[in-house]
Design a protein around this motif. Structure first.
Motif, PDB file in Angstrom:
ATOM      1  N   GLN A  57      -5.985   6.717   5.903  1.00  0.00           N
ATOM      2  CA  GLN A  57      -7.119   5.802   6.051  1.00  0.00           C
ATOM      3  C   GLN A  57      -7.214   5.270   7.478  1.00  0.00           C
ATOM      4  O   GLN A  57      -8.299   5.231   8.075  1.00  0.00           O
ATOM      5  N   ALA A  58      -6.084   4.854   8.030  1.00  0.00           N
ATOM      6  CA  ALA A  58      -6.082   4.310   9.385  1.00  0.00           C
ATOM      7  C   ALA A  58      -6.476   5.374  10.403  1.00  0.00           C
ATOM      8  O   ALA A  58      -7.256   5.108  11.327  1.00  0.00           O
ATOM      9  N   ALA A  59      -5.942   6.573  10.248  1.00  0.00           N
ATOM     10  CA  ALA A  59      -6.273   7.650  11.181  1.00  0.00           C
ATOM     11  C   ALA A  59      -7.755   8.012  11.094  1.00  0.00           C
ATOM     12  O   ALA A  59      -8.416   8.261  12.114  1.00  0.00           O
ATOM     13  N   GLY A 102       3.069  19.605   4.147  1.00  0.00           N
ATOM     14  CA  GLY A 102       2.537  19.732   5.494  1.00  0.00           C
ATOM     15  C   GLY A 102       2.011  18.441   6.075  1.00  0.00           C
ATOM     16  O   GLY A 102       2.145  17.360   5.474  1.00  0.00           O
ATOM     17  N   PRO A 103       1.384  18.523   7.239  1.00  0.00           N
ATOM     18  CA  PRO A 103       0.811  17.341   7.904  1.00  0.00           C
ATOM     19  C   PRO A 103      -0.323  16.741   7.084  1.00  0.00           C
ATOM     20  O   PRO A 103      -0.926  17.390   6.232  1.00  0.00           O
ATOM     21  N   ILE A 104      -0.603  15.484   7.357  1.00  0.00           N
ATOM     22  CA  ILE A 104      -1.701  14.776   6.714  1.00  0.00           C
ATOM     23  C   ILE A 104      -2.657  14.319   7.808  1.00  0.00           C
ATOM     24  O   ILE A 104      -2.342  13.420   8.592  1.00  0.00           O
ATOM     25  N   GLY A 105      -3.817  14.965   7.893  1.00  0.00           N
ATOM     26  CA  GLY A 105      -4.806  14.592   8.901  1.00  0.00           C
ATOM     27  C   GLY A 105      -5.817  13.620   8.341  1.00  0.00           C
ATOM     28  O   GLY A 105      -5.672  13.148   7.212  1.00  0.00           O
ATOM     29  N   PRO A 106      -6.814  13.266   9.158  1.00  0.00           N
ATOM     30  CA  PRO A 106      -7.104  13.818  10.482  1.00  0.00           C
ATOM     31  C   PRO A 106      -6.255  13.175  11.565  1.00  0.00           C
ATOM     32  O   PRO A 106      -5.643  12.125  11.342  1.00  0.00           O
ATOM     33  N   ALA A 107      -6.243  13.802  12.732  1.00  0.00           N
ATOM     34  CA  ALA A 107      -5.558  13.202  13.865  1.00  0.00           C
ATOM     35  C   ALA A 107      -6.321  11.963  14.310  1.00  0.00           C
ATOM     36  O   ALA A 107      -7.549  11.969  14.374  1.00  0.00           O
ATOM     37  N   ARG A 148       0.804  -1.212   0.000  1.00  0.00           N
ATOM     38  CA  ARG A 148       0.000   0.000   0.000  1.00  0.00           C
ATOM     39  C   ARG A 148       0.843   1.271   0.000  1.00  0.00           C
ATOM     40  O   ARG A 148       1.968   1.283   0.508  1.00  0.00           O
ATOM     41  N   ASP A 149       0.238   2.328  -0.534  1.00  0.00           N
ATOM     42  CA  ASP A 149       0.874   3.637  -0.465  1.00  0.00           C
ATOM     43  C   ASP A 149       0.894   4.099   0.990  1.00  0.00           C
ATOM     44  O   ASP A 149      -0.125   4.068   1.686  1.00  0.00           O
ATOM     45  N   THR A 150       2.031   4.557   1.444  1.00  0.00           N
ATOM     46  CA  THR A 150       2.221   4.842   2.869  1.00  0.00           C
ATOM     47  C   THR A 150       1.365   5.995   3.371  1.00  0.00           C
ATOM     48  O   THR A 150       0.676   5.876   4.392  1.00  0.00           O
ATOM     49  N   ALA A 151       1.395   7.107   2.675  1.00  0.00           N
ATOM     50  CA  ALA A 151       0.656   8.283   3.149  1.00  0.00           C
ATOM     51  C   ALA A 151      -0.842   8.026   3.134  1.00  0.00           C
ATOM     52  O   ALA A 151      -1.556   8.411   4.076  1.00  0.00           O
ATOM     53  N   VAL A 179       7.274   6.799   8.750  1.00  0.00           N
ATOM     54  CA  VAL A 179       6.456   7.861   8.173  1.00  0.00           C
ATOM     55  C   VAL A 179       5.097   7.936   8.873  1.00  0.00           C
ATOM     56  O   VAL A 179       4.627   9.023   9.248  1.00  0.00           O
ATOM     57  N   MET A 180       4.457   6.789   9.066  1.00  0.00           N
ATOM     58  CA  MET A 180       3.118   6.795   9.658  1.00  0.00           C
ATOM     59  C   MET A 180       3.133   7.281  11.096  1.00  0.00           C
ATOM     60  O   MET A 180       2.250   8.041  11.505  1.00  0.00           O
ATOM     61  N   ARG A 181       4.107   6.881  11.873  1.00  0.00           N
ATOM     62  CA  ARG A 181       4.190   7.370  13.249  1.00  0.00           C
ATOM     63  C   ARG A 181       4.355   8.892  13.264  1.00  0.00           C
ATOM     64  O   ARG A 181       3.776   9.576  14.116  1.00  0.00           O
TER      65      ARG A 181
END
Length: 282
Positions: A77-79, A137-142, A69-72, A122-124
């Motif tokens: 998706q997980a967040a 920049g950041p990739i949300g959501p938190a 899977r693409d990391t970002a 990257v994900m952490r």
């Protein structure tokens, strides 16, 4: 001991029934397997749908093949799923072993472990609200859980077991009680070597089928088809637990080894298994 239930992958249109029954029962978690070149539902999509029909039970990937899977996008998706379920997501991750899964995604199977380590870094970072990188920049959501959803790693080799201590919150073992104890001890050893506080969360998975003979035969056939690529399908099917006594003994055995949860994985399609398993798990 917490007891979870693994959902069958053979009939996606029945999973809503399974999920609602599991949510109403004593189960702590419902899990879903991941493959790409196979007739199974995509787990993050399926679990998002099932999460909306449940209110309490945790949802778990067992295991999501992260290197494919693409990391970002996976982090986002997980967040999102963790946030929208109020922190019910458990992200079980692994590297996968099928050539065809890697072939269709263009991922080099030989470097999948290294790729997973890079993905976790990257994900952490993204789950903590930091920028993706220079100029981005950041990739949300938190996520609901600070630092990201709970992450479990599956695997048997030392690199996979050490990955639990470096990047994860716990370990997901598909080994029988006779072999799981050694894996648990190794995970604990790496956990201490990396200076991690507390204890790793230890989750065991065992294949089960409970019901009339046709239910058991269906489960064995499905499991054999799923595990054929490993070259050990016969052994995996032979290890399937099919009586209340065997299942109770496995739960007790894993409890004695210090497991925090046992996932009873169902390959057969009969949803009445949820109620039968609930009777011996309560």
């Amino acid at each position: 001991m917490n007891v979870g239930i693994g959902l069958p992958i053979g009939a996606p249109d029945t999973l809503l029934t399974w999920a609602r029954r599991a949510d109403a029962g004593p189960f702590s978690t419902m899990g879903l397997l991941d493959r790409l070149v196979y007739d199974n539902p995509e787990p993050l999509v399926a679990l998002a749908f099932l999460a909306g029909a449940t209110s309490r039970i945790r949802i778990q990937t067992e295991v999501l093949l992260a290197p494919l899977r693409d990391t970002a996008l996976m982090a986002k998706q997980a967040a999102t799923l963790d946030r929208m379920t109020g922190g019910r997501l458990v992200l079980g991750l692994g590297i996968g072993g099928r050539e065809d899964d890697h072939q269709v995604t263009g991922i080099d199977k030989r470097t999948r472990g290294l790729r997973l380590d890079e993905q976790m870094a990257v994900m952490r970072r993204l789950w903590s609200g930091e920028p993706y990188g220079e100029g981005v920049g950041p990739i949300g959501p938190a996520p609901a859980r600070s630092g990201g959803p709970e992450v479990l790693f599956g695997g048997y080799r030392p690199a996979a077991l050490e990955r639990v201590a470096r990047w994860g919150d716990g370990f997901l073992s598909a080994a029988a009680p006779s072999k799981a104890g050694g894996l648990f001890d190794t995970v604990r050893m790496f956990w201490k070597q990396h200076g991690r506080g507390g204890e790793p969360r230890l989750v065991a998975q065992v294949n089960v089928a409970l019901g009339p003979q046709d239910v058991i035969d269906d489960a064995r056939a499905s499991a054999h088809a799923y595990y054929t690529f490993t070259g050990m399908a016969d052994r995996m099917v032979a290890g399937m637990l099919t009586t209340p006594h065997e299942i109770r003994d496995a739960i007790v055995g894993f409890t004695d080894l210090g497991a925090d949860e046992v996932m009873l994985y169902c390959h057969g399609l009969d949803p009445d298994q949820v109620d039968r398993l609930a009777d011996i798990s309560a």
